[in-house]
Design an enzyme around this catalytic site. Structure first.
Site, PDB file in Angstrom:
ATOM      1  N   LYS A 111       0.848  -1.192   0.000  1.00 48.07           N
ATOM      2  CA  LYS A 111       0.000   0.000   0.000  1.00 48.07           C
ATOM      3  C   LYS A 111       0.872   1.227   0.000  1.00 48.07           C
ATOM      4  O   LYS A 111       1.833   1.318   0.781  1.00 48.07           O
ATOM      5  CB  LYS A 111      -0.881   0.000   1.279  1.00 48.07           C
ATOM      6  CG  LYS A 111      -1.774   1.214   1.416  1.00 48.07           C
ATOM      7  CD  LYS A 111      -3.093   0.994   0.738  1.00 48.07           C
ATOM      8  CE  LYS A 111      -3.890   2.275   0.534  1.00 48.07           C
ATOM      9  NZ  LYS A 111      -3.533   2.986  -0.731  1.00 48.07           N
ATOM     10  N   SER A 152      -6.873   5.889   3.942  1.00 49.63           N
ATOM     11  CA  SER A 152      -6.887   4.990   2.787  1.00 49.63           C
ATOM     12  C   SER A 152      -7.257   3.578   3.230  1.00 49.63           C
ATOM     13  O   SER A 152      -8.028   2.883   2.570  1.00 49.63           O
ATOM     14  CB  SER A 152      -5.511   4.958   2.108  1.00 49.63           C
ATOM     15  OG  SER A 152      -5.353   6.042   1.227  1.00 49.63           O
ATOM     16  N   GLN A 209       7.267   3.912   3.971  1.00 45.69           N
ATOM     17  CA  GLN A 209       5.851   3.522   3.983  1.00 45.69           C
ATOM     18  C   GLN A 209       5.639   2.251   4.796  1.00 45.69           C
ATOM     19  O   GLN A 209       4.602   2.079   5.440  1.00 45.69           O
ATOM     20  CB  GLN A 209       5.359   3.331   2.543  1.00 45.69           C
ATOM     21  CG  GLN A 209       3.842   3.370   2.396  1.00 45.69           C
ATOM     22  CD  GLN A 209       3.291   4.778   2.339  1.00 45.69           C
ATOM     23  OE1 GLN A 209       3.850   5.633   1.661  1.00 45.69           O
ATOM     24  NE2 GLN A 209       2.211   5.042   3.039  1.00 45.69           N
ATOM     25  N   LYS A 255       5.510   2.075  -3.017  1.00 45.13           N
ATOM     26  CA  LYS A 255       5.418   3.418  -3.598  1.00 45.13           C
ATOM     27  C   LYS A 255       5.643   3.286  -5.086  1.00 45.13           C
ATOM     28  O   LYS A 255       6.305   2.352  -5.540  1.00 45.13           O
ATOM     29  CB  LYS A 255       6.492   4.343  -3.002  1.00 45.13           C
ATOM     30  CG  LYS A 255       6.157   5.807  -3.147  1.00 45.13           C
ATOM     31  CD  LYS A 255       5.204   6.234  -2.063  1.00 45.13           C
ATOM     32  CE  LYS A 255       4.730   7.651  -2.214  1.00 45.13           C
ATOM     33  NZ  LYS A 255       4.064   8.110  -0.977  1.00 45.13           N
ATOM     34  N   GLY A 263      -2.740   8.408  -4.093  1.00 38.36           N
ATOM     35  CA  GLY A 263      -2.104   9.634  -4.587  1.00 38.36           C
ATOM     36  C   GLY A 263      -0.846   9.995  -3.823  1.00 38.36           C
ATOM     37  O   GLY A 263      -0.522   9.418  -2.791  1.00 38.36           O
ATOM     38  N   ASP A 264      -0.137  10.957  -4.348  1.00 42.33           N
ATOM     39  CA  ASP A 264       1.020  11.584  -3.700  1.00 42.33           C
ATOM     40  C   ASP A 264       1.267  12.870  -4.506  1.00 42.33           C
ATOM     41  O   ASP A 264       0.344  13.364  -5.166  1.00 42.33           O
ATOM     42  CB  ASP A 264       2.246  10.636  -3.710  1.00 42.33           C
ATOM     43  CG  ASP A 264       3.350  11.096  -2.760  1.00 42.33           C
ATOM     44  OD1 ASP A 264       3.211  10.901  -1.547  1.00 42.33           O
ATOM     45  OD2 ASP A 264       4.349  11.683  -3.225  1.00 42.33           O
ATOM     46  N   LYS A 308       5.514   3.388   8.403  1.00 39.89           N
ATOM     47  CA  LYS A 308       4.343   4.239   8.602  1.00 39.89           C
ATOM     48  C   LYS A 308       3.076   3.400   8.656  1.00 39.89           C
ATOM     49  O   LYS A 308       2.245   3.542   9.553  1.00 39.89           O
ATOM     50  CB  LYS A 308       4.256   5.227   7.425  1.00 39.89           C
ATOM     51  CG  LYS A 308       3.135   6.231   7.524  1.00 39.89           C
ATOM     52  CD  LYS A 308       2.843   6.912   6.190  1.00 39.89           C
ATOM     53  CE  LYS A 308       4.051   7.596   5.597  1.00 39.89           C
ATOM     54  NZ  LYS A 308       3.686   8.462   4.449  1.00 39.89           N
ATOM     55  N   ASN A 345      -2.220  19.264  -1.529  1.00 37.32           N
ATOM     56  CA  ASN A 345      -3.220  18.538  -0.745  1.00 37.32           C
ATOM     57  C   ASN A 345      -2.904  18.553   0.751  1.00 37.32           C
ATOM     58  O   ASN A 345      -3.763  18.890   1.576  1.00 37.32           O
ATOM     59  CB  ASN A 345      -3.322  17.103  -1.266  1.00 37.32           C
ATOM     60  CG  ASN A 345      -4.227  16.268  -0.388  1.00 37.32           C
ATOM     61  OD1 ASN A 345      -3.763  15.500   0.443  1.00 37.32           O
ATOM     62  ND2 ASN A 345      -5.527  16.436  -0.526  1.00 37.32           N
TER      63      ASN A 345
HETATM   64  P1  NDP Z   1       0.729  17.972  -4.010  1.00 36.74           P
HETATM   65  O1  NDP Z   1       1.202  17.654  -5.356  1.00 36.74           O
HETATM   66  O2  NDP Z   1      -0.729  18.160  -3.757  1.00 36.74           O
HETATM   67  O3  NDP Z   1       1.463  19.270  -3.460  1.00 36.74           O
HETATM   68  C1  NDP Z   1       2.846  19.340  -3.369  1.00 36.74           C
HETATM   69  C2  NDP Z   1       3.235  20.719  -2.890  1.00 36.74           C
HETATM   70  O4  NDP Z   1       4.614  20.724  -2.596  1.00 36.74           O
HETATM   71  C3  NDP Z   1       3.006  21.796  -3.933  1.00 36.74           C
HETATM   72  O5  NDP Z   1       2.739  23.016  -3.312  1.00 36.74           O
HETATM   73  C4  NDP Z   1       4.355  21.816  -4.636  1.00 36.74           C
HETATM   74  O6  NDP Z   1       4.650  23.035  -5.305  1.00 36.74           O
HETATM   75  C5  NDP Z   1       5.307  21.608  -3.488  1.00 36.74           C
HETATM   76  N1  NDP Z   1       6.515  20.973  -3.980  1.00 36.74           N
HETATM   77  C6  NDP Z   1       6.618  19.763  -4.582  1.00 36.74           C
HETATM   78  N2  NDP Z   1       7.878  19.506  -4.938  1.00 36.74           N
HETATM   79  C7  NDP Z   1       8.581  20.588  -4.557  1.00 36.74           C
HETATM   80  C8  NDP Z   1       9.947  20.937  -4.652  1.00 36.74           C
HETATM   81  N3  NDP Z   1      10.838  20.108  -5.221  1.00 36.74           N
HETATM   82  N4  NDP Z   1      10.322  22.127  -4.120  1.00 36.74           N
HETATM   83  C9  NDP Z   1       9.426  22.969  -3.539  1.00 36.74           C
HETATM   84  N5  NDP Z   1       8.116  22.702  -3.439  1.00 36.74           N
HETATM   85  C10 NDP Z   1       7.716  21.528  -3.940  1.00 36.74           C
HETATM   86  O7  NDP Z   1       1.301  16.810  -3.074  1.00 36.74           O
HETATM   87  P2  NDP Z   1       0.855  16.393  -1.603  1.00 36.74           P
HETATM   88  O8  NDP Z   1       0.382  17.574  -0.851  1.00 36.74           O
HETATM   89  O9  NDP Z   1      -0.024  15.211  -1.724  1.00 36.74           O
HETATM   90  O10 NDP Z   1       2.229  15.866  -1.006  1.00 36.74           O
HETATM   91  C11 NDP Z   1       3.106  16.705  -0.264  1.00 36.74           C
HETATM   92  C12 NDP Z   1       4.028  15.857   0.597  1.00 36.74           C
HETATM   93  O11 NDP Z   1       3.236  15.071   1.501  1.00 36.74           O
HETATM   94  C13 NDP Z   1       4.887  14.842  -0.162  1.00 36.74           C
HETATM   95  O12 NDP Z   1       6.102  14.692   0.545  1.00 36.74           O
HETATM   96  C14 NDP Z   1       4.101  13.553  -0.034  1.00 36.74           C
HETATM   97  O13 NDP Z   1       4.903  12.420  -0.184  1.00 36.74           O
HETATM   98  C15 NDP Z   1       3.571  13.682   1.376  1.00 36.74           C
HETATM   99  N6  NDP Z   1       2.405  12.889   1.724  1.00 36.74           N
HETATM  100  C16 NDP Z   1       1.253  12.941   0.987  1.00 36.74           C
HETATM  101  C17 NDP Z   1       0.160  12.208   1.363  1.00 36.74           C
HETATM  102  C18 NDP Z   1      -1.136  12.300   0.625  1.00 36.74           C
HETATM  103  O14 NDP Z   1      -2.094  11.671   1.074  1.00 36.74           O
HETATM  104  N7  NDP Z   1      -1.249  13.059  -0.451  1.00 36.74           N
HETATM  105  C19 NDP Z   1       0.210  11.293   2.509  1.00 36.74           C
HETATM  106  C20 NDP Z   1       1.438  11.371   3.269  1.00 36.74           C
HETATM  107  C21 NDP Z   1       2.488  12.133   2.862  1.00 36.74           C
HETATM  108  P3  NDP Z   1       4.545  23.095  -6.929  1.00 36.74           P
HETATM  109  O15 NDP Z   1       3.090  22.974  -7.219  1.00 36.74           O
HETATM  110  O16 NDP Z   1       5.134  24.410  -7.262  1.00 36.74           O
HETATM  111  O17 NDP Z   1       5.352  21.941  -7.441  1.00 36.74           O
HETATM  112  O1  2IT Z   2       2.968   8.940   1.625  1.00 35.93           O
HETATM  113  C1  2IT Z   2       1.805   8.500   1.823  1.00 35.93           C
HETATM  114  O2  2IT Z   2       1.507   7.952   2.884  1.00 35.93           O
HETATM  115  C2  2IT Z   2       0.814   8.670   0.767  1.00 35.93           C
HETATM  116  N1  2IT Z   2       1.117   9.291  -0.252  1.00 35.93           N
HETATM  117  C3  2IT Z   2      -0.549   8.079   0.917  1.00 35.93           C
HETATM  118  C4  2IT Z   2      -0.539   6.611   0.610  1.00 35.93           C
HETATM  119  C5  2IT Z   2      -1.885   5.955   0.585  1.00 35.93           C
HETATM  120  O3  2IT Z   2      -1.905   4.774   0.217  1.00 35.93           O
HETATM  121  O4  2IT Z   2      -2.904   6.583   0.902  1.00 35.93           O
END
Ligand code: NDP
Ligand code: 2IT
Length: 450
Positions: free
Chosen positions: A94, A383, A115, A130, A169-170, A118, A244
């Site tokens: 997952k 999830s 992961q 992943k 997603g990520d 976590k 997100n």
């Molecule tokens: P999104 O794509 O929704 O948003 C990512 C954000 O981070 C955007 O504002 C983006 O800016 C910025 N960003 C991405 N790469 C860079 C970079 N290299 N330098 C500066 N800013 C950057 O992703 P999420 O919000 O889903 O994910 C954010 C983090 O959270 C990641 O580390 C992800 O692995 C982690 N995460 C996500 C989960 C989820 O459920 N979605 C669960 C657990 C962890 P820009 O648009 O300009 O690229």
């Molecule tokens: O980093 C993370 O935990 C995620 N991007 C979410 C993974 C998931 O299966 O919901």
């Protein structure tokens, strides 16, 4: 760390580095876990004899494939996609899919490795994985993104399944991409099952999944503060990212009385000294979730806020910092600046956003530091709840899912305290790494040598 312990860590890491050269992110993630768990390994002949740590640091398999698609002009593009199926000892694989130009094997291996721990911390039966592609959704039309997602799933579908591997997603993969990916999965398989999470609410998605990672990160910060008799109310909160995780971290922080004064994207950060309120956050949601715009546009709408191009927001004084963008976005200098400005708590919404040196600075200074594998586990936890609802062919209400999320974050915090307490102090890094390790290691031992 005692010198004999250091010798064992060095020996293990020398082997890992020579087996995985040119994979700095993966090496970084493993090194941190190795330091935390080596005392447990040295203490337990079963772990040593079974080479548990060596086995945990080697993914079960990595699937690499070509994704070929046509843009709106008819030009053909070739991308590389991966699925790293890391460890399924406590449940089916997952973990999310990331679409970003920086995606490579090292990044996805570090994410898959984290992961595993976590998912174990959530208490739900989920293994770790992943995946993703070096595809950049920025500047692409909806139809281009659709063609890319369909092409990717045409190959990926044969490697995943509701009891095998459940992607989500990520970075760069949100509601739109999950819709295209799941639609193609369903078409290829001719079955409607919950093999992906983060689905739309009309086709099996869970309420609160969208909000879960950000909310969970704030719940975790709240628990860390509460142990010191403190709370979020009245605290200045600086958040990186505006995707997100960042958006819903901001929403919950505001709801709990925090003052969110910075948000960012890869172009820079906005500093709003008046605080982001619910109306301003609604603007950010529309800007990012609908229009896919840039955070600097916030200042066109709210001219009192200032945009700082090309820099991270860590210089803005705050008591609570929530890195919610990407790996290694907060370095040792940023950590020292935050501490100099009086930061009390850092809760990682992103995966490994603090560099190894920054983590050391936080830990040495006894800042309340919630590592990503604990603090951002709320996303994958919901999830898991989405999978449960799909299996039951039921949909729970908002309140029920949020209550379960809060319960899981409370448990994760408690588990970290149990495994990371040293006198009055809690080291959440040690706690999270050890608790995740013990659970997965015991399951692996049960299976014998494999
Ligand atoms: P999104 O794509 O929704 O948003 C990512 C954000 O981070 C955007 O504002 C983006 O800016 C910025 N960003 C991405 N790469 C860079 C970079 N290299 N330098 C500066 N800013 C950057 O992703 P999420 O919000 O889903 O994910 C954010 C983090 O959270 C990641 O580390 C992800 O692995 C982690 N995460 C996500 C989960 C989820 O459920 N979605 C669960 C657990 C962890 P820009 O648009 O300009 O690229
Ligand atoms: O980093 C993370 O935990 C995620 N991007 C979410 C993974 C998931 O299966 O919901």
């Amino acid at each position: 760390m005692s010198s004999s312990l250091q010798v064992e860590v060095d020996r293990f890491m020398d082997g890992l580095r020579s087996n995985n050269p040119h994979q700095p992110e993966f090496q970084q993630a493993v090194h941190e876990v190795c330091e935390s768990v080596m005392p447990l390994v040295l203490d337990d002949e079963r772990f040593r004899h079974a080479k548990i740590l060596e086995r945990m640091a080697e993914p079960d398999r990595i699937i690499t494939f070509r994704v070929c698609w046509e843009d709106d002009r008819g030009d053909v593009h070739v991308n590389r996609a991966f699925r790293v199926q890391f460890n399924n000892s406590i449940g089916p694989y997952k973990g999310g899919l990331r679409f970003h130009p920086t995606v490579n094997k090292s990044v996805l291996k570090f994410l898959g490795f984290e992961q595993v721990f976590k998912n174990a911390l959530t208490g739900l039966p989920m293994g770790g994985a992943k995946g993703g592609a070096n595809f950049d959704p920025k500047g692409k039309s909806d139809r281009e993104v659709m063609r890319f997602c369909h092409a990717l799933m045409t190959e990926l579908h044969r490697h995943i399944g509701e009891d095998t591997d459940i992607p989500a997603g990520d970075i760069g993969v949100g509601a739109r991409e999950i819709g295209y990916l799941f639609g193609q999965y369903k078409r290829c398989e001719n079955r409607f099952v919950g093999t992906m999470t983060g689905k739309g609410l009309t086709f099996g998605g869970s309420l609160v999944r969208k909000e879960a990672t950000g909310y969970g990160t704030v719940y975790f910060a709240q628990h860390m503060l509460a142990r010191r008799g403190d709370g979020l109310h009245g605290k200045n909160v600086v958040i990186s990212g505006s995707g997100n995780v960042a958006i819903y971290a901001a929403e919950k922080a505001i709801e709990l009385g925090g003052k969110v004064i910075a948000l960012s994207d890869s172009g820079g950060f906005v500093h709003d000294a008046d605080g982001v309120n619910a109306e301003k956050l609604a603007f950010v949601k529309e800007l990012k979730e609908e229009r896919r715009g840039r955070i600097r546009e916030y200042c066109d709408r709210y001219p009192n806020a200032k945009f700082h191009a090309g820099v991270a927001p860590w210089g803005v004084p705050c008591e609570v910092a929530l890195p919610c963008a990407t790996q290694n976005e907060l370095d040792a200098d940023a950590a020292k600046t935050l501490i100099g400005n009086g930061v009390l708590a850092v809760s990682e919404g992103a995966n490994m956003p603090s560099t190894a040196e920054a983590v050391t600075v936080f830990r040495d200074n006894r800042v309340l530091f919630g590592p990503g594998k604990a603090a951002n586990a709320g996303g994958v936890a919901v999830s898991g709840l989405e999978q449960s609802q799909n299996s039951l062919r039921l949909a729970w209400g908002r309140e029920e899912v949020d209550q379960r999320l809060q319960g899981i974050m409370t448990e994760i915090h408690e588990t970290c305290v149990q495994h990371g307490q040293d006198g009055d102090h809690v080291d959440y890094v040690t706690g999270a790494n050890r608790a995740g390790f013990v659970k997965v290691a015991e399951a692996m031992l049960s299976y014998g040598v494999m």
